[in-house]
Design a protein around this motif. Structure first.
Motif, short mmCIF file in Angstrom:
data_model
loop_
_atom_site.label_atom_id
_atom_site.label_comp_id
_atom_site.label_asym_id
_atom_site.label_seq_id
_atom_site.Cartn_x
_atom_site.Cartn_y
_atom_site.Cartn_z
N THR A 70 -21.88 20.44 22.82
CA THR A 70 -22.38 20.93 24.10
C THR A 70 -23.62 21.80 23.88
N SER A 71 -23.57 22.59 22.82
CA SER A 71 -24.73 23.42 22.48
C SER A 71 -25.96 22.54 22.22
N LEU A 88 -27.71 29.21 26.95
CA LEU A 88 -26.37 28.61 27.01
C LEU A 88 -26.02 27.94 25.67
N ALA A 89 -27.04 27.32 25.06
CA ALA A 89 -26.83 26.70 23.73
C ALA A 89 -26.45 27.78 22.73
N PHE A 149 -27.33 21.22 25.46
CA PHE A 149 -28.14 22.23 26.16
C PHE A 149 -29.54 22.33 25.55
N CYS A 162 -31.27 27.19 29.40
CA CYS A 162 -30.55 26.17 28.61
C CYS A 162 -30.40 26.61 27.15
#
Lengths: 85, 190
Positions: B66-67, B92-93, B70, B89
């Motif tokens: 997911t990282s 969030l990563a 992002f 983004c």
């Protein structure tokens, strides 16, 4: 802005997550714990990351070949070494 | 045909690729070394593997994937000149990467609490060394991401920083892909 999220790489991320769940399930089930199959899934995932996330599919041929060779050689060597089990 | 020639592009500086490919080669040797020593004592490796928590490993895999995603979205935003979105983004990563570190911290703690250390046996020696080296890569990656987030906060033209941002992104994806294999051979495959 929405279009940034609606790209091929979002589908690739979903596929990677799905493959993770699949191999996790295979890992916890003795009958499905087949080394060669699980290694192929793992290196399929690394290939998706390399080609799509690292953008190697748009890179010159030399870099693509080196990356493909890495995946094929590592995966083949591991499959052979896991054969005795 | 000209168009396809023009489209060929190496993300980041060439130097980052020398480093990334070198690292991938070294980890490739790690994977093969692990598999070779496992083949010499399969029972010990299978028994020791039962001590690992597959759920922690799977959670960490999803966090890193997911990282990475992002980061990909963040790079797309940079190319469209959406500075604040790309910062969000990458932040969030960074959080997902930090989450990986927190899980690993608890996982190591759990093992040590059960008396499982680097010297317990060959399996755990490789487990600690390989995941430890990977953890070091993760910490470096988090520092790189933090630097890129700070850099995006300055009002410099994004085009100037593009090779730097692409290089950082490439490094972060490598941290992700190396973990994919480590997760499979250390936690899953019997």
């Amino acid at each position: 802005m929405k279009s940034i999220f609606l790209q091929t790489n979002t589908a690739i991320w979903a596929l990677l997550a799905l493959a993770t769940v699949l191999s996790w399930y295979m890992g916890s089930d003795a009958a499905l714990n087949i080394p060669a199959a699980m290694l192929l899934i793992a290196f399929f995932k690394t290939r998706l990351v390399i080609m799509h996330f690292m953008e190697v599919n748009h890179a010159p041929l030399g870099l693509r070949l080196v990356c493909e060779a890495w995946g094929i050689v590592c995966c083949a060597a591991l499959i052979v070494l896991y054969l005795p089990s | 045909m000209n168009k396809s020639v023009k489209e060929k592009h190496i993300p980041g500086e060439t130097g980052i690729w020398v480093f990334v490919l070198g690292d991938m080669f070294i980890f490739g040797l790690f994977f093969v070394t692990f598999a070779y020593y496992r083949s010499l004592d399969i029972a010990l490796f299978q028994q020791s593997q039962l001590e690992l928590n597959q759920n922690w490993g799977a959670l960490n895999t999803v966090l890193l994937l997911t990282s990475s995603w992002f980061v990909v979205i963040g790079m797309s935003a940079i190319r469209k000149n959406l500075r604040s979105m790309s910062r969000a983004c990458l932040s969030l990563a960074w959080l997902c990467g930090f989450g990986f570190g927190v899980v690993k911290f608890f996982e190591y703690g759990e093992k040590i609490e059960h008396g499982i250390t680097l010297t317990s046996n060959d399996f755990f020696m490789y487990y600690y060394i390989f995941t430890g080296i990977h953890f070091l890569h993760l910490i470096i990656g988090l520092c790189v991401l933090a630097y890129l987030i700070l850099r995006l906060g300055k009002n410099k033209p994004l085009a100037e920083d593009l090779p730097l941002l692409e290089g950082g992104a490439t490094y972060w994806h490598m941290v992700d892909l190396l973990w994919i294999v480590l997760f499979s051979i250390l936690y899953l495959i019997k």
